[in-house]
Enzyme design. Structure first.
Site, PDB file in Angstrom:
ATOM      1  CD  GLN A 229      -5.914  -3.676   2.847  1.00  0.00           C
ATOM      2  OE1 GLN A 229      -5.816  -4.165   1.730  1.00  0.00           O
ATOM      3  NE2 GLN A 229      -4.960  -3.801   3.755  1.00  0.00           N
TER       4      GLN A 229
ATOM      5  CG  MET B 272      -1.887  -1.211   1.159  1.00  0.00           C
ATOM      6  SD  MET B 272      -3.427  -0.927   2.013  1.00  0.00           S
ATOM      7  CE  MET B 272      -2.842  -0.658   3.659  1.00  0.00           C
ATOM      8  N   GLY B 273       2.136   1.104  -0.363  1.00  0.00           N
ATOM      9  CA  GLY B 273       3.019   2.271  -0.461  1.00  0.00           C
ATOM     10  C   GLY B 273       3.508   2.751   0.892  1.00  0.00           C
ATOM     11  CB  ALA B 274       3.754   4.823   3.273  1.00  0.00           C
TER      12      ALA B 274
ATOM     13  CG  HIS C 266       6.915  -1.963   2.061  1.00  0.00           C
ATOM     14  ND1 HIS C 266       6.882  -0.808   2.807  1.00  0.00           N
ATOM     15  CD2 HIS C 266       5.683  -2.513   2.155  1.00  0.00           C
ATOM     16  CE1 HIS C 266       5.677  -0.656   3.329  1.00  0.00           C
ATOM     17  NE2 HIS C 266       4.928  -1.673   2.954  1.00  0.00           N
TER      18      HIS C 266
ATOM     19  CG  ASP D 152       0.695  -7.007   7.780  1.00  0.00           C
ATOM     20  OD1 ASP D 152      -0.156  -6.307   8.334  1.00  0.00           O
ATOM     21  OD2 ASP D 152       1.757  -6.537   7.306  1.00  0.00           O
TER      22      ASP D 152
ATOM     23  CG  HIS E 245       8.703   0.406   5.847  1.00  0.00           C
ATOM     24  ND1 HIS E 245       8.933  -0.951   5.893  1.00  0.00           N
ATOM     25  CD2 HIS E 245       7.376   0.561   6.099  1.00  0.00           C
ATOM     26  CE1 HIS E 245       7.820  -1.581   6.203  1.00  0.00           C
ATOM     27  NE2 HIS E 245       6.836  -0.688   6.321  1.00  0.00           N
TER      28      HIS E 245
ATOM     29  CB  SER F  89       3.107   2.512   5.997  1.00  0.00           C
ATOM     30  OG  SER F  89       3.641   1.595   5.078  1.00  0.00           O
TER      31      SER F  89
HETATM   32  P1  AMP Z   1       1.527  -2.892   3.455  1.00  0.00           P
HETATM   33  O1  AMP Z   1       2.059  -1.864   2.525  1.00  0.00           O
HETATM   34  O2  AMP Z   1       1.513  -2.467   4.886  1.00  0.00           O
HETATM   35  O3  AMP Z   1       0.236  -3.507   2.980  1.00  0.00           O
HETATM   36  O4  AMP Z   1       2.593  -4.075   3.421  1.00  0.00           O
HETATM   37  C1  AMP Z   1       2.935  -4.707   2.223  1.00  0.00           C
HETATM   38  C2  AMP Z   1       3.717  -5.951   2.542  1.00  0.00           C
HETATM   39  O5  AMP Z   1       4.914  -5.601   3.251  1.00  0.00           O
HETATM   40  C3  AMP Z   1       2.943  -6.922   3.444  1.00  0.00           C
HETATM   41  O6  AMP Z   1       3.157  -8.243   3.003  1.00  0.00           O
HETATM   42  C4  AMP Z   1       3.546  -6.672   4.789  1.00  0.00           C
HETATM   43  O7  AMP Z   1       3.459  -7.770   5.674  1.00  0.00           O
HETATM   44  C5  AMP Z   1       4.995  -6.393   4.414  1.00  0.00           C
HETATM   45  N1  AMP Z   1       5.669  -5.662   5.497  1.00  0.00           N
HETATM   46  C6  AMP Z   1       5.206  -4.552   6.128  1.00  0.00           C
HETATM   47  N2  AMP Z   1       6.050  -4.203   7.133  1.00  0.00           N
HETATM   48  C7  AMP Z   1       7.056  -5.117   7.126  1.00  0.00           C
HETATM   49  C8  AMP Z   1       8.218  -5.315   7.938  1.00  0.00           C
HETATM   50  N3  AMP Z   1       8.514  -4.506   8.935  1.00  0.00           N
HETATM   51  N4  AMP Z   1       9.010  -6.366   7.637  1.00  0.00           N
HETATM   52  C9  AMP Z   1       8.714  -7.206   6.619  1.00  0.00           C
HETATM   53  N5  AMP Z   1       7.628  -7.076   5.830  1.00  0.00           N
HETATM   54  C10 AMP Z   1       6.807  -6.053   6.084  1.00  0.00           C
END
Ligand code: AMP
Length: 280
Positions: free
Chosen positions: A61, A30-32, A37, A150, A34, A186
């Site tokens: 979601q 979902m961007g932002a 990702h 997650d 780090h 994020s």
């Molecule tokens: P999101 O952008 O929050 O939907 O996350 C996208 C993907 O990155 C998901 O599969 C998250 O579980 C993964 N992710 C987010 N934070 C972390 C982290 N600190 N370490 C590893 N994977 C992450």
């Protein structure tokens, strides 16, 4: 790095690459972005010929309008990070492009979607399922990369892949943490400096569990952690549960499951944070 806004352009490009027998790794986000990702992008690069990352803040979601509105959006920086990481393609669709139909995909997900996040964020996993169904239909990768961060989402994705029988290899990558233990997220950028200083408390609590396992039952450790949060002035705990890592159901003893996970969700001011550790 090529970027696509339209699914037809992305599928045309993917089609030409697949004709050349290129293996595709897919990282939905979902961007932002780090380093968490980026670790998924790097893992995909190791295992595939091409890596596609999607950046899409999925409205379905979010169970609170305010949360969706405040969700950080840093597209320019995201592009820089992906470019630097050597990502091959990025998909940044508008909402109407992803949800071009009004279908609602639904099938029973069972305990993995009903407990913890499922209880506290009604409709969340239905939104996750609906966006991933659409994104997987478009990208049809050989492998897809998700973060253990997650944890529950990973179990839901496993169910989704099994339900549709897609030959997509689900790769679950370790949680990337800040130096002080806070799981990268994020949402961390929404913490003010006071809250940011308190945030490592979550991982401090989780990381004390392995040592305590020999002297207490799962319920006793849950109670210990819950009372730590209750005594902390800055946190509002949503749940702290020790569970079977395959079903998320509670366990009576450490012998009740082959894999055991401790999961937590807590609010720190207005920011909701989640984290987990595998105990067995
Ligand atoms: P999101 O952008 O929050 O939907 O996350 C996208 C993907 O990155 C998901 O599969 C998250 O579980 C993964 N992710 C987010 N934070 C972390 C982290 N600190 N370490 C590893 N994977 C992450």
């Amino acid at each position: 790095m090529i970027s696509f806004k339209l699914k037809s352009h992305l599928t045309d490009w993917l089609g030409s690459q697949k004709k050349l027998s290129k293996k595709i790794g897919f990282v939905p986000t979902m961007g932002a972005l780090h380093q968490g990702h980026i670790s998924l992008v790097q893992e995909s690069q190791k295992e595939n010929d091409l890596t596609v990352c999607s950046i899409f803040v999925n409205p379905t979601q979010f169970n609170q309008a305010e949360d969706l509105k405040n969700y950080p959006r840093t597209l320019e920086k995201d592009f820089e990070l992906l470019l630097k990481a050597g990502c091959d393609a990025v998909f940044i669709p508008e909402v109407a492009e992803v949800y071009s139909d009004s279908l609602d995909y639904a099938f029973p997900l069972g305990s993995v979607a009903e407990l913890m996040e499922g209880k506290h964020r009604p409709g969340h996993f239905s939104g996750v399922l609906n966006v991933l169904k659409r994104l997987f239909d478009i990208v049809q990768p050989q492998r897809s990369y998700f973060g253990q961060k997650d944890f529950q989402q990973c179990l839901v994705v496993k169910k989704l892949l099994a339900h549709y029988g897609w030959p997509i290899d689900l790769r679950i990558c370790p949680i990337v943490r800040e130096a002080d233990g806070l799981a990268m997220s994020s949402r961390n950028q929404l913490l003010d400096s006071n809250a940011r200083a308190q945030a490592p408390f979550i991982y401090q609590t989780l990381s004390a569990l392995p040592v305590k396992m020999s002297s207490g039952s799962p319920a006793e450790l849950e109670q210990w952690a819950q009372s730590r949060f209750a005594e902390h002035p800055a946190f509002e705990l949503e749940y702290f549960e020790i569970a079977n890592a395959d079903t998320l159901e509670r366990i009576g003893s450490w012998h009740d499951a082959e894999n055991i996970v401790a999961c937590v969700a807590a609010r720190l001011g207005k920011v909701r944070l989640i984290d987990n550790v595998l105990l067995k």
